[in-house]
Write a protein that holds these residues in place. Structure first.
Motif, short mmCIF file in Angstrom:
data_model
loop_
_atom_site.label_atom_id
_atom_site.label_comp_id
_atom_site.label_asym_id
_atom_site.label_seq_id
_atom_site.Cartn_x
_atom_site.Cartn_y
_atom_site.Cartn_z
N ALA A 54 0.81 -1.22 0.00
CA ALA A 54 0.00 0.00 0.00
C ALA A 54 0.84 1.27 0.00
O ALA A 54 0.52 2.23 -0.72
CB ALA A 54 -0.95 0.00 1.20
N ALA A 55 1.89 1.33 0.80
CA ALA A 55 2.68 2.57 0.89
C ALA A 55 3.28 2.92 -0.47
O ALA A 55 3.22 4.08 -0.90
CB ALA A 55 3.77 2.42 1.95
N LYS A 56 3.85 1.94 -1.15
CA LYS A 56 4.43 2.18 -2.47
C LYS A 56 3.35 2.58 -3.48
O LYS A 56 3.55 3.47 -4.30
CB LYS A 56 5.16 0.93 -2.97
N TYR A 71 -13.81 6.33 -11.55
CA TYR A 71 -14.32 5.32 -10.63
C TYR A 71 -15.53 5.85 -9.86
O TYR A 71 -15.55 7.00 -9.45
CB TYR A 71 -13.22 4.88 -9.66
N PRO A 72 -16.54 5.00 -9.63
CA PRO A 72 -17.75 5.45 -8.94
C PRO A 72 -17.69 5.34 -7.43
O PRO A 72 -18.66 5.69 -6.75
CB PRO A 72 -18.82 4.50 -9.50
N PHE A 73 -16.59 4.87 -6.87
CA PHE A 73 -16.53 4.55 -5.45
C PHE A 73 -16.21 5.80 -4.62
O PHE A 73 -15.31 6.57 -4.98
CB PHE A 73 -15.49 3.48 -5.18
N PRO A 74 -16.88 6.00 -3.50
CA PRO A 74 -16.65 7.20 -2.69
C PRO A 74 -15.39 7.09 -1.84
O PRO A 74 -15.10 6.04 -1.27
CB PRO A 74 -17.89 7.26 -1.80
N GLY A 75 -14.63 8.16 -1.79
CA GLY A 75 -13.57 8.29 -0.81
C GLY A 75 -12.27 7.59 -1.10
O GLY A 75 -11.33 7.66 -0.29
N ILE A 76 -12.16 6.90 -2.24
CA ILE A 76 -10.95 6.10 -2.45
C ILE A 76 -9.72 6.96 -2.75
O ILE A 76 -8.61 6.42 -2.81
CB ILE A 76 -11.14 5.05 -3.54
N GLU A 77 -9.90 8.26 -2.92
CA GLU A 77 -8.73 9.13 -3.12
C GLU A 77 -7.87 9.20 -1.85
O GLU A 77 -6.68 9.49 -1.93
CB GLU A 77 -9.20 10.54 -3.52
N ASP A 78 -8.47 8.95 -0.71
CA ASP A 78 -7.74 8.93 0.56
C ASP A 78 -7.18 7.52 0.80
O ASP A 78 -7.93 6.54 0.71
CB ASP A 78 -8.68 9.30 1.71
N PRO A 79 -5.88 7.39 1.08
CA PRO A 79 -5.27 6.06 1.19
C PRO A 79 -5.95 5.14 2.20
O PRO A 79 -6.20 3.96 1.91
CB PRO A 79 -3.82 6.35 1.59
N GLU A 80 -6.28 5.65 3.38
CA GLU A 80 -6.91 4.78 4.37
C GLU A 80 -8.31 4.37 3.94
O GLU A 80 -8.71 3.21 4.08
CB GLU A 80 -6.96 5.46 5.73
N SER A 81 -9.07 5.31 3.38
CA SER A 81 -10.41 4.99 2.90
C SER A 81 -10.34 3.99 1.76
O SER A 81 -11.20 3.09 1.65
CB SER A 81 -11.13 6.26 2.44
N TYR A 82 -9.33 4.13 0.89
CA TYR A 82 -9.14 3.17 -0.20
C TYR A 82 -8.96 1.76 0.35
O TYR A 82 -9.61 0.80 -0.12
CB TYR A 82 -7.91 3.57 -1.03
N LEU A 83 -8.12 1.60 1.35
CA LEU A 83 -7.84 0.27 1.89
C LEU A 83 -9.07 -0.32 2.57
O LEU A 83 -9.36 -1.51 2.42
CB LEU A 83 -6.67 0.34 2.86
N LEU A 84 -9.80 0.50 3.31
CA LEU A 84 -11.00 0.00 3.97
C LEU A 84 -12.06 -0.39 2.93
O LEU A 84 -12.76 -1.40 3.09
CB LEU A 84 -11.55 1.05 4.92
#
Length: 261
Positions: A54-56, A71-84
């Motif tokens: 993830a970090a890389k 992409y239609p998914f909310p919040g994935i621009e934020d790394p933590e939100s992407y992972l969740l």
């Protein structure tokens, strides 16, 4: 009254782990994965493990709003939100798996054990053992590797694995599927061109398939007084069947991968 409606919305379930997922990391896949088959001369696919990749991955995306614009998914621009989100959308679905794409032609001096450099992600989504079908999705090629061999080899490697019949006695074995499909934003021309180049055919468009997060640029304006504020999105459907595969699509993929050697 002859009936009641006792429905109560379930409380939100928060995973008992952080954004990097459970330890040890469980890819939670209910269909066969042979990683010796998920490799080409130029790249290999391996499970995307957040604590490792993830970090890389996130460090390589300088403008996530632009990177995820289709992409239609909310919040994935934020790394933590992407992972969740990927944990709930992919890992917790036993018929989906997210791969890290490792480009074997570019070594990473920080991670020599990877056998190459992280070039992006790709996934198999919603595999159906009943209908022998799957979606190829979450294809995110990092900026450094766009317009290279990476997308062609990643998609080609998965297509070969999906359509090759299972075998215990031959060097090549796969899932033996009947259909592979691909969903894309209708304005995402690079995605549509890549799919067509790899032998998939346009089957149609799902109108108003998504309600997008408010503020997404590439969306359709909803009707006045709509129940939700977000814009809408159509979805282009492309697919390739086993008949297509055996009647020319396999050769198309082989040619495209050889051209990008």
């Amino acid at each position: 009254m002859a009936y009641v409606n006792a429905y109560q919305p379930p409380p939100p379930v928060k995973p008992a782990y952080g954004p990097h997922g459970p330890v040890p990391y469980d890819i939670n896949v209910a269909f066969p994965l042979d990683f010796t088959q998920l490799e080409s001369p130029r790249l290999k696919l391996t499970p995307f493990v957040p604590s490792i990749h993830a970090a890389k991955y996130h460090a390589a995306i300088s403008d996530p709003v632009h990177f995820y614009r289709y992409y239609p998914f909310p919040g994935i621009e934020d790394p933590e939100s992407y992972l969740l989100f990927m944990d709930s959308f992919v890992r917790q679905n036993t018929y989906s798996v997210l791969f890290a794409i490792i480009d074997k032609t570019t070594p990473d001096p920080d991670y020599l054990e990877w056998g190459g450099k992280l070039a992006g992600t790709i996934a198999l989504l919603n595999y159906s053992p009943t209908n022998l079908s799957v979606e190829i999705g979450v294809l995110c090629i990092l900026p450094e590797f766009q317009r290279t061999h990476v997308a062609t080899h990643a998609v080609g490697t998965l297509l070969k694995y999906c359509f090759t019949m299972p075998s215990t006695s031959q060097s090549e074995s796969g899932l033996g599927l009947r259909r592979v499909h691909w969903y894309a934003h209708p304005d995402n021309e690079p995605s549509l061109r890549l799919a067509a180049r790899m032998g998939l055919k346009r089957e149609g468009t799902l109108k108003w398939a998504w309600v997008l997060p408010a503020g997404k640029v590439f969306g359709k304006t909803p009707r006045k007084n709509d129940m939700l504020a977000g814009p809408g999105r159509d979805t282009a459907i492309m697919a390739v069947s086993w008949e297509d595969w055996e009647n020319g699509a396999s050769e198309i993929v082989t040619t495209q991968m050889a051209r990008m050697e």
